[in-house]
Design an enzyme around this catalytic site. Structure first.
Site, short mmCIF file in Angstrom:
data_model
loop_
_atom_site.label_atom_id
_atom_site.label_comp_id
_atom_site.label_asym_id
_atom_site.label_seq_id
_atom_site.Cartn_x
_atom_site.Cartn_y
_atom_site.Cartn_z
N ASP A 157 48.06 61.78 7.64
CA ASP A 157 46.77 61.17 7.31
C ASP A 157 45.81 62.18 6.69
OD1 ASP A 157 47.40 58.66 8.14
OD2 ASP A 157 46.51 58.84 10.12
N LEU B 45 30.25 44.34 2.51
CA LEU B 45 30.49 43.52 1.32
C LEU B 45 31.83 42.81 1.46
CD1 LEU B 45 29.36 43.00 -1.59
CD2 LEU B 45 30.83 44.86 -2.37
N GLY C 234 58.71 81.95 8.66
CA GLY C 234 58.69 82.98 7.63
C GLY C 234 59.79 84.00 7.84
N GLY C 235 59.65 85.13 7.18
CA GLY C 235 60.72 86.14 7.21
C GLY C 235 60.65 87.05 8.43
N GLN C 236 59.65 86.90 9.29
CA GLN C 236 59.49 87.78 10.45
C GLN C 236 59.71 86.96 11.73
OE1 GLN C 236 59.10 90.90 9.86
NE2 GLN C 236 58.39 90.86 7.73
N ARG D 59 45.23 42.22 -5.37
CA ARG D 59 45.05 40.85 -4.86
C ARG D 59 43.59 40.44 -4.85
NH1 ARG D 59 49.39 42.57 -1.68
NH2 ARG D 59 48.15 43.29 0.08
N LYS E 140 53.78 49.46 4.87
CA LYS E 140 52.55 49.97 5.47
C LYS E 140 52.92 51.22 6.27
CE LYS E 140 49.91 45.74 5.84
NZ LYS E 140 49.05 44.90 6.67
N PHE F 176 44.21 51.00 1.15
CA PHE F 176 44.69 49.74 1.71
C PHE F 176 46.21 49.67 1.54
CE2 PHE F 176 40.29 48.24 0.62
CZ PHE F 176 39.88 48.15 1.94
N GLN G 14 42.17 56.77 8.74
CA GLN G 14 41.99 58.22 8.71
C GLN G 14 42.24 58.90 7.37
OE1 GLN G 14 43.66 62.30 10.82
NE2 GLN G 14 44.21 60.41 11.79
N TYR H 5 51.57 54.50 8.90
CA TYR H 5 50.63 55.28 9.71
C TYR H 5 51.16 56.70 9.87
CZ TYR H 5 47.84 51.21 11.05
OH TYR H 5 47.01 50.12 11.03
N GLU H 6 50.29 57.56 10.38
CA GLU H 6 50.56 58.99 10.53
C GLU H 6 52.01 59.34 10.91
OE1 GLU H 6 48.53 61.93 10.34
OE2 GLU H 6 50.48 62.84 10.70
N THR I 239 34.49 41.58 -0.50
CA THR I 239 34.94 41.71 -1.88
C THR I 239 35.90 40.59 -2.29
OG1 THR I 239 36.61 43.25 -1.08
CG2 THR I 239 34.64 44.20 -2.06
N LYS I 240 36.11 39.63 -1.39
CA LYS I 240 36.95 38.49 -1.77
C LYS I 240 36.11 37.27 -2.12
CE LYS I 240 41.24 39.72 0.55
NZ LYS I 240 42.01 39.60 1.78
N1 CAO Z 1 36.25 42.46 1.93
C1 CAO Z 1 37.27 41.57 1.95
N2 CAO Z 1 38.54 41.90 2.29
C2 CAO Z 1 38.77 43.17 2.63
C3 CAO Z 1 37.75 44.16 2.63
C4 CAO Z 1 36.44 43.74 2.27
N3 CAO Z 1 35.43 44.60 2.25
N4 CAO Z 1 38.30 45.31 3.01
C5 CAO Z 1 39.61 45.09 3.25
N5 CAO Z 1 39.89 43.81 3.01
C6 CAO Z 1 41.19 43.15 3.12
C7 CAO Z 1 42.24 43.74 2.22
O1 CAO Z 1 42.06 43.31 0.91
C8 CAO Z 1 43.51 43.20 2.86
O2 CAO Z 1 43.69 41.86 2.47
P1 CAO Z 1 45.11 41.28 1.90
O3 CAO Z 1 46.09 41.54 2.97
O4 CAO Z 1 44.83 39.85 1.68
O5 CAO Z 1 45.42 42.02 0.67
C9 CAO Z 1 43.16 43.16 4.34
O6 CAO Z 1 41.73 43.37 4.41
C10 CAO Z 1 43.80 44.19 5.24
O7 CAO Z 1 44.04 45.41 4.59
P2 CAO Z 1 45.32 46.30 4.96
O8 CAO Z 1 46.55 45.47 4.78
O9 CAO Z 1 45.25 47.55 4.22
O10 CAO Z 1 45.06 46.58 6.51
P3 CAO Z 1 46.10 46.64 7.73
O11 CAO Z 1 45.27 46.90 8.93
O12 CAO Z 1 47.02 45.48 7.79
O13 CAO Z 1 47.02 47.94 7.41
C11 CAO Z 1 47.39 50.27 6.99
C12 CAO Z 1 46.51 49.22 7.67
C13 CAO Z 1 46.73 51.63 7.21
C14 CAO Z 1 48.78 50.28 7.62
C15 CAO Z 1 47.49 49.96 5.48
O14 CAO Z 1 46.20 49.85 4.96
C16 CAO Z 1 48.26 51.01 4.69
O15 CAO Z 1 49.49 51.10 4.74
N6 CAO Z 1 47.53 51.85 3.92
C17 CAO Z 1 48.11 52.82 3.04
C18 CAO Z 1 48.63 54.00 3.79
C19 CAO Z 1 47.57 54.65 4.63
O16 CAO Z 1 46.52 55.06 4.20
N7 CAO Z 1 47.91 54.85 5.89
C20 CAO Z 1 47.08 55.67 6.73
C21 CAO Z 1 46.60 54.91 7.85
S1 CAO Z 1 45.77 55.97 8.97
O17 CAO Z 1 44.93 56.92 8.05
#
Ligand code: CAO
Length: 415
Positions: free
Chosen positions: A168, A72, A246-248, A104, A136, A97, A17, A138-139, A74-75
């Protein structure tokens, strides 16, 4: 009409999000947003909270309007080559991410600058540098660690998270501001820069008034809080129910029908300047000559009693009648509107804040359009892309691959 961000190309590595909120606003402002998704998988939200089997969820469709989708990996080696070309061709890269994921993959900030020194590289993370930087987030974690949960809720009850996605979407909107400033800076410096927003920071920024109260607390009780004057305040800003920040003084009061309708309530603010009209309309003209009631200071220790009296009157009116009567008296107030009422609100439809969108797999659905209105650059809300819907056209037009090269990349699993 030309869009404000026409000609700006965004390499969108966002998911869930916070990041998608940011790139959706940029897309509405006219940027060409290329959403990169893992082949065969895509943004996890495509499959989360699904209401229709095998169809992109509303969670996804409502956060990814006006974007193009490219799959794509990307790895993979081929994927990295294509990604490098995309960095050369784009103006802004946005990602959210987990910490270190882009590094990485081999794309550190140093490497990105080497590929394209004009690139603006924007990220959302849970925390800034410090003890929690690797977490890591989340919201609701952001709401809890940014000061919102500890200051939200009823007195003496558990901390409460709010429905507004301040961690988020709130952080995504902060990131938009940073990206636009960096784009402007680039027009005269010629250089890109790193833009970072931590969700904890964004939530704390939105809770700024509570840090204000934390410092006021050192000088005595917070007199506008419902616990004044009878309860102990402790050493940290307590929860204050529905008191105005606020003040009211303000509070949520019941309206006619509250027994059966959970949203039959109004927020009423007893602003000093319009107190006379409020007192008269609720049948308390006597308060105007009574030194126990006729100054804001005199009312402060008995705000609960004052709102009880206001409520006796509001309970005889619907929330819309309360609005109609109090508004001409300059008494600030607002009905508690349910999501159903907002979805059906004609004025929100007219301004494009609530829009109906057609999607090839799910049919028509409602979404929230761009709340930021630009007179020369109105936003048209277009449906979200299917997974990989624009892979071929982006690989051809942006990356410059031939049909043969695209076929090979697909066979290798890179796209
Ligand atoms: N090709 C290949 N690999 C990809 C890819 C692609 N197109 N897109 C993503 N990946 C890989 C990432 O590189 C990552 O790999 P590694 O763990 O080897 O580095 C893997 O997918 C998973 O990514 P992630 O760790 O970000 O995903 P998750 O589901 O485990 O965690 C979240 C999700 C949201 C907790 C984490 O991304 C995070 O903390 N983000 C930052 C804070 C944030 O935005 N939070 C809001 C979440 S709700 O809006």
């Amino acid at each position: 009409m030309a869009k404000a961000l026409e000609g700006v190309r965004i390499l969108d590595m966002t998911h869930v999000q916070s990041g998608p909120t940011c790139t959706q606003i940029l897309a509405w402002m006219g940027a060409d947003v290329l959403k990169i998704e893992r082949p065969g998988v895509g943004d996890a939200t495509r499959g989360q909270l699904r209401d229709i089997p095998d169809v992109d969820s509303l969670y996804f469709t409502m956060l990814n309007h006006n974007k193009r989708s490219l799959t794509l990996n990307t790895k993979s080696d081929r994927g990295k080559e294509i990604f490098t070309r995309l960095i050369e061709e784009c103006d802004v890269m946005v990602e959210n991410f987990a910490p270190g994921a882009l590094d990485r993959m081999g794309f550190s900030w140093d490497r990105i600058q080497e590929i394209n020194p004009r690139m603006i590289y924007a990220s959302v993370k849970g925390f800034g540098p410090g003890p929690y930087e690797d977490c890591k987030v989340y919201e609701n974690v952001a709401q809890c660690t940014g000061g919102s949960a500890s200051t939200t809720g009823m007195l003496g009850e558990v901390p409460l998270v709010t429905a507004a996605q301040i961690g988020d979407s709130g952080t995504g909107i902060h990131l938009v501001a940073g990206i636009l400033a960096a784009l402007y800076h680039r027009t005269h410096s010629g250089r890109g820069q790193r833009v970072e927003c931590a969700m904890q920071d964004a939530v704390l920024n939105l809770c700024r008034v509570k840090l204000r109260d934390q410092q006021r607390l050192a000088h005595g009780p917070l007199k506008e809080f419902p616990q004044y004057p009878n309860e102990d305040f402790g050493d940290a800003v307590p929860r204050s129910g529905n008191a105005s920040g606020g003040g009211q003084p303000g509070w949520i009061v019941k309206c006619k029908g509250w027994e059966t309708d959970p949203d039959s309530y109004s927020y009423v603010i007893a602003q000093a300047a319009s107190f006379e009209g409020l007192a008269k309309v609720i049948g308390h003209e006597d308060w105007l000559d009574d030194p126990e009631w006729n100054t804001p200071e005199a009312r402060l220790p008995k705000l609960d009693k004052m709102f009880e009296e206001i409520e006796k009157w509001t309970m005889t009116k619907t929330k819309f009648e309360v609005l109609e009567i109090l508004n001409p008296l300059n008494v600030p107030n607002g009905p508690i509107l349910s999501m159903k009422e907002l979805a059906e609100d004609e004025s929100l439809r007219a301004t494009g804040t609530v829009v109906e969108v057609d999607h090839p797999a799910r049919g028509k659905y409602l979404s929230v359009g761009n709340p930021i209105k630009l007179s020369e650059s109105p936003s048209d809300v277009e449906r979200s892309p299917l997974l990989g819907e624009h892979t071929d056209e982006i690989l051809k037009d942006v990356v410059g691959l031939s049909d043969e090269e695209i076929k090979n990349a697909r066979e290798e699993g890179a796209v």
